[in-house]
Design an enzyme around this catalytic site. Structure first.
Site, PDB file in Angstrom:
ATOM      1  N   ASP A  17      -2.724   1.687   2.925  1.00  0.00           N
ATOM      2  CA  ASP A  17      -2.573   0.241   2.934  1.00  0.00           C
ATOM      3  C   ASP A  17      -3.444  -0.283   4.076  1.00  0.00           C
ATOM      4  O   ASP A  17      -3.886   0.475   4.945  1.00  0.00           O
ATOM      5  CB  ASP A  17      -1.108  -0.179   3.084  1.00  0.00           C
ATOM      6  CG  ASP A  17      -0.874  -1.626   2.631  1.00  0.00           C
ATOM      7  OD1 ASP A  17      -1.853  -2.397   2.515  1.00  0.00           O
ATOM      8  OD2 ASP A  17       0.295  -1.998   2.399  1.00  0.00           O
TER       9      ASP A  17
HETATM   10  C1  NOJ Z   1      -1.533  -5.332   2.408  1.00  0.00           C
HETATM   11  C2  NOJ Z   1      -0.540  -5.200   1.295  1.00  0.00           C
HETATM   12  O1  NOJ Z   1       0.601  -4.514   1.760  1.00  0.00           O
HETATM   13  C3  NOJ Z   1      -1.091  -4.466   0.080  1.00  0.00           C
HETATM   14  O2  NOJ Z   1      -0.164  -4.553  -0.972  1.00  0.00           O
HETATM   15  C4  NOJ Z   1      -2.404  -5.048  -0.322  1.00  0.00           C
HETATM   16  O3  NOJ Z   1      -2.895  -4.352  -1.457  1.00  0.00           O
HETATM   17  C5  NOJ Z   1      -3.387  -4.972   0.835  1.00  0.00           C
HETATM   18  N1  NOJ Z   1      -2.836  -5.706   1.962  1.00  0.00           N
HETATM   19  C6  NOJ Z   1      -4.756  -5.525   0.491  1.00  0.00           C
HETATM   20  O4  NOJ Z   1      -4.689  -6.896   0.359  1.00  0.00           O
END
Ligand code: NOJ
Length: 721
Positions: free
Chosen positions: A234
Site C-alpha cells: 500500500d
Molecule cells: C492508500 C489506500 O489504502 C489504497 O487502498 C489505495 O489503493 C492507495 N492509497 C493508492 O491510492
C-alpha cells in the site's frame, strides 16, 4: 514478444535478458502520486526491452483517483448486497474496459477485507463480514477486470480491519482465524480468479508489518495459495529494504518515489543480503501477469489523449443503475406500503441525502475509492431528480424539504400521502465512524464536520407527522435505528453511485423488484458487537507504544458471533425483502464424486407471490460440535429470477472446503468425522430446510447421505476454496 509462448516462459526469457538496473527500475513508484495523468502509481516502461509503462489506479467504485469522465458505480458493499457474482463480473469487465481506455493497466481493486468492525471507515470498499460471500465477489470482479489487458489487485492483505491507527496497529490474530476468515477471500481471488497482484496493508500482523511479514506473504500467500503474481505495498506501507524483500514484498508503492526498492535494494543484492534469485523472482512475478493478461501485446491507451477521454459508455451507466437496483436492500415494508402505486399521489421527498448537496456527498464513499478522488461529479442523478422524473408518469406531485429544519420537513411530510426521508453519512478511508448512529458528527478523510442535522430526530419527527414514512439510508455499513418502529418502509441503499436517483425511484415505484440481501449483520445496539472491548477494538498500546488490536473473538465475526452468543440482531446477515414471496421446499442430498463436490444439495424455489422477483437461496453448514467451528457458516448461494407461479430447482455443490476446518497442528484443511447439518433458506436466520450428512463413518440420526473417508481423501487433493 513471441505471443505463442506461455506467460511464464515469456517472463523468464525477459528477466534473463535484464541488467540489475533494469530489474530494479521495475520495482517502485517513480513519481509523486497523481503526477502521471492523475494515476496513483507509475512505473515507467523500458522501450529497449518492449516493457510498457505500468499505470496503477484506484477502482473501488469505478476508475478513480484524479481520473475524470469515468462512471461512479455503486460501492462494493452495495454490489456485494446483490449476491450476484455474474453482475459483479460485468462490473469488473466495465471497470477494466474504462481503465484501459484511460491508459491504466493495473486496477487497485477489488477490496476484499472482512468487515470485522462495523465502525471501520472502509467497510463500504469491501464486500462482507463473511469470507465465502466476499470470495465469490472477489473472484467475479477479478475475472471481469482481467478479461481486459488489465491486472486486478486484491487488497488490503490482510487483517486490515480498521482505520484507527491504521499505519501502526498490529492485528493480533490466531492462525486458524487468519486462514478461515481473513485470508480466505484472497485465496479464492488467487486460486480461482488468477489475480495478478495483491496489495499488502498498512497494519502489522502479529507484530510484524504486513509488507514485511514472511508468514502472510511467503508462507501463506505464495506457498500455500500458490500465488504467482506480485505483492505491491500500500502507498507508504513499505518500511524496509532487506526484511521486506526477503519476506516476500515485490513492489514498493508510495505517494512519493520509492526509497527502499531503489538504490538500497541494488546494494543489498550486490552485498548478498538479498539473493539475486529473489530479485529475479520479484521481477518475474511482475511481468508474468503483465504477459498473462495481455499488457505487452495490447498496450493501454496512450497519454496525454487518454486522460481527457470520456470513457463512459451508455451500457456502463445502465450497469451502474442495475447494480444499484440489485444491491439496494429492502429491510421493512409494513402493510405493503411499497411499491408506490396509483396516480396523483402527493410524495414528500425529505432529507440531506435527497437533494443536490447531500446526494453529492452520499453517492460515493470518501478517500481513494471516491470518483473522482476529492472531487464532485456533474452527472449524479439525485433522488429528488429521479423520483420527480418517475412521478411524472403517475401524475404524482413531489414536494421537497432539505431536512435542515426538522419542523419545516415535518410540515412538508404532513401534507403528503407518503414521506420519503433520505438519511446517511459518508464513511471514509483514513477514519473510522465514532458511533453507529446517525445523530452525531460525521468525519471524512478530508474534513470532519458535524452533520447539519440530527438525522435520527429528523426521521422521528417526520414519521410522527406522517404514518406512511419510508426511510432510505445511504451509509457505508450498519447504523442503529431508534425510529424503526415509527416508519413503514426502509431501504439500505449504501453509496449507490451516479445512478442513485434513477435506481431508488425504480425500486420505490416497483419498476424493479428489490432482491438484495445484507452482506453484514445490523446490530440492535452497539454493545452487541463482537468487538466490545478496547483490547479488541481499537486496540491498546504495548510498552513500546505500538497499538495492538486483539482478535480475541476469533472466528466469531459477524453473524457467527450473534449465533454463538444467541444475540438477536436488528437485521440478520443474508436478510432482505422482496415485493413477491418465495417458498423453498424439498431439500435433497445426493452424492458427489469428490472433485469438487462431496455432495449436492438440491431444493425447489417457487415464486408464490404476485410479481416477478429474485430470491437468493442460501446454504449454510453447521459442523459437528467437536470441530470447534462457529454454529453455522455460509457455503453456497444462488440468485434465481422467477415469474409469479414459476419454480426452479437450485443445486448447490458441497465441496471439501465447505466441510473443512483449518487444523493448526496438521497445518492443513481437514474434514473430521461427524454429523454435518446442511441448512437452506432465505437468510441466516430463516433456514427452514435441513438435512444431515454423516461423514467418515459417523452415525447420525436421520442422515440423508454418507461421505466415506475414501471420498474425503480424494476430495482433499487439489481442492481450492
Ligand atoms: C492508500 C489506500 O489504502 C489504497 O487502498 C489505495 O489503493 C492507495 N492509497 C493508492 O491510492
Amino acid at each position: 514478444m513471441n505471443a505463442k509462448l506461455s506467460a511464464n516462459q515469456r517472463a523468464h526469457e525477459l528477466v534473463s535478458a535484464m541488467t540489475i538496473d533494469q530489474k530494479i527500475a521495475m520495482l517502485s513508484q517513480s513519481q509523486p502520486v497523481d503526477a502521471h495523468y492523475g494515476a496513483a502509481g507509475f512505473v515507467p516502461g523500458q522501450p529497449a526491452l518492449c516493457i510498457p509503462d505500468l499505470v496503477l489506479n484506484d477502482a473501488g467504485q469505478g476508475v478513480g483517483d484524479a481520473q475524470l469522465n469515468t462512471t461512479a458505480f455503486p460501492a462494493p458493499i452495495a454490489q456485494s448486497s446483490s449476491w450476484d457474482p455474474a453482475l459483479q463480473w460485468r462490473f469488473g469487465a466495465a471497470l477494466g474496459w474504462q481503465a484501459w481506455h484511460k491508459g491504466i493497466n493495473v486496477q487497485l481493486a477489488p477490496g476484499v477485507e472482512i468487515d470485522r468492525v462495523p465502525l471501520n471507515g472502509r467497510n463500504f470498499e469491501y464486500m462482507s463480514e463473511d469470507p465465502y460471500l466476499a470470495a465469490q465477489g472477489a473472484v467475479a470482479e477479478v475475472r471481469g477486470i482481467q478479461s481486459n489487458p488489465v491486472i486486478a489487485t486484491v487488497k488490503h492483505y490482510v487483517a486490515n480491519s480498521q482505520e484507527t491507527n491504521r499505519m501502526t496497529v498490529s492485528s493480533d490474530v490466531d492462525q486458524r482465524t487468519l486462514e478461515e476468515i481473513y485470508a480466505a477471500p484472497y485465496e479464492a481471488a488467487v486460486k480461482q480468479g488468477n489475480a495478478g497482484s495483491v496489495m499488502c496493508s498498512y497494519n502489522r500482523i502479529n507484530g510484524t508489518y504486513a509488507c514485511e511479514n514472511r508468514d502472510t506473504l511467503t508462507t501463506i500467500l505464495k506457498r500455500q495459495f500458490g500465488f504467482t503474481g506480485f505483492v505491491m505495498s500500500d502507498w507508504g506501507a513499505t518500511h524496509s529494504t532487506v526484511p521486506a524483500a526477503n519476506a516476500g514484498l515485490d513492489m514498493e508503492m508510495d505517494v512519493k518515489p520509492g526509497q527502499y526498492f531503489t538504490a538500497p535494494l541494488k546494494t543489498a543484492v550486490q552485498d548478498g543480503q538479498v539473493p539475486m534469485s529473489r530479485l529475479d523472482d520479484m521481477v518475474t512475478r511482475i511481468v508474468r501477469p503483465m504477459f498473462a493478461v495481455g499488457i505487452f501485446d495490447h498496450p493501454a491507451a496512450a497519454e496525454p489523449a487518454a486522460a481527457a477521454v470520456n470513457v463512459q459508455r451508455p451500457q456502463d451507466i445502465a450497469l451502474a443503475r442495475s447494480l444499484s437496483e440489485s444491491g439496494t436492500v429492502l429491510l421493512k415494508n409494513q402493510g405493503q406500503l411499497l411499491p408506490l402505486t396509483g396516480n396523483g399521489k402527493r410524495i414528500a421527498v425529505i432529507g440531506p441525502g435527497a437533494g443536490p448537496a447531500g446526494a453529492q456527498q452520499f453517492y460515493n464513499g470518501a478517500g481513494s475509492g471516491h470518483i473522482p478522488e476529492f472531487g464532485a461529479k456533474s452527472d449524479v442523478v439525485t433522488p429528488l431528480q429521479g423520483i420527480t422524473q418517475r412521478a411524472l408518469s403517475d401524475g404524482d406531485v413531489v414536494t421537497y424539504a432539505d431536512g435542515s429544519s426538522a419542523a419545516a420537513a415535518s410540515l412538508v411530510g404532513e401534507t403528503a400521502d407518503v414521506a420519503i426521508v433520505f438519511a446517511g453519512s459518508q464513511d471514509s478511508e483514513g477514519v473510522d465512524r465514532s458511533t453507529l448512529d446517525l445523530s452525531s458528527g460525521n468525519c471524512s478523510f478530508v474534513v470532519c464536520t458535524p452533520q447539519p442535522v440530527d438525522q435520527d430526530s429528523l426521521i422521528s419527527q417526520v414519521a410522527a407527522a406522517n404514518p406512511h414514512t419510508i426511510v432510505v439510508l445511504n451509509t457505508g455499513g450498519p447504523v442503529l435505528m431508534p425510529w424503526l418502529n415509527q416508519v413503514q418502509g426502509l431501504f439500505e441503499a449504501w453509496y449507490p453511485g451516479q445512478q442513485d436517483g434513477n435506481a431508488i425511484a425504480a425500486l420505490l415505484f416497483g419498476d424493479v423488484d428489490p432482491s438484495a440481501k445484507l452482506p453484514e449483520t445490523f446490530p440492535a445496539s452497539q454493545s452487541d458487537l463482537p468487538t466490545r472491548t478496547p483490547q479488541q477494538y481499537p486496540g491498546v498500546n504495548d510498552a513500546a507504544g505500538i497499538p495492538h488490536a486483539t482478535y480475541s473473538e476469533g472466528m466469531l465475526v459477524g453473524y457467527r458471533w450473534y449465533d454463538a452468543k444467541h444475540i438477536t440482531p436488528l437485521f440478520p446477515f443474508g436478510f432482505g425483502l422482496t415485493y413477491t414471496t418465495f417458498a423453498l421446499r424439498g431439500l435433497h442430498l445426493s452424492a458427489g464424486r469428490g472433485r469438487p463436490a462431496l455432495a449436492n444439495a438440491t431444493f425447489t424455489v417457487a415464486d408464490a407471490g404476485p410479481r416477478l422477483g429474485a430470491e437468493v437461496a442460501q446454504l449454510y453448514i453447521s459442523d459437528p460440535r467437536n470441530a470447534g467451528e462457529p454454529p453455522k457458516q455460509l457455503k453456497g448461494f444462488e440468485k434465481v429470477l422467477l415469474k409469479p407461479g414459476a419454480r426452479t430447482k437450485v443445486k448447490l455443490a458441497i465441496d471439501f472446503r465447505a466441510l473443512a476446518h483449518w487444523s493448526d497442528s496438521a497445518h492443513r484443511w481437514k474434514v473430521g468425522s461427524g454429523c454435518y447439518r446442511v441448512l437452506a433458506g432465505d437468510s441466516s436466520s430463516n433456514l427452514p430446510l435441513s438435512a444431515t450428512i454423516a461423514v467418515g463413518g459417523a452415525r447420525c440420526k436421520g442422515a440423508k447421505l454418507h461421505v466415506s473417508n475414501a471420498l474425503l481423501r480424494r476430495a482433499a487433493r487439489g481442492h481450492t476454496t
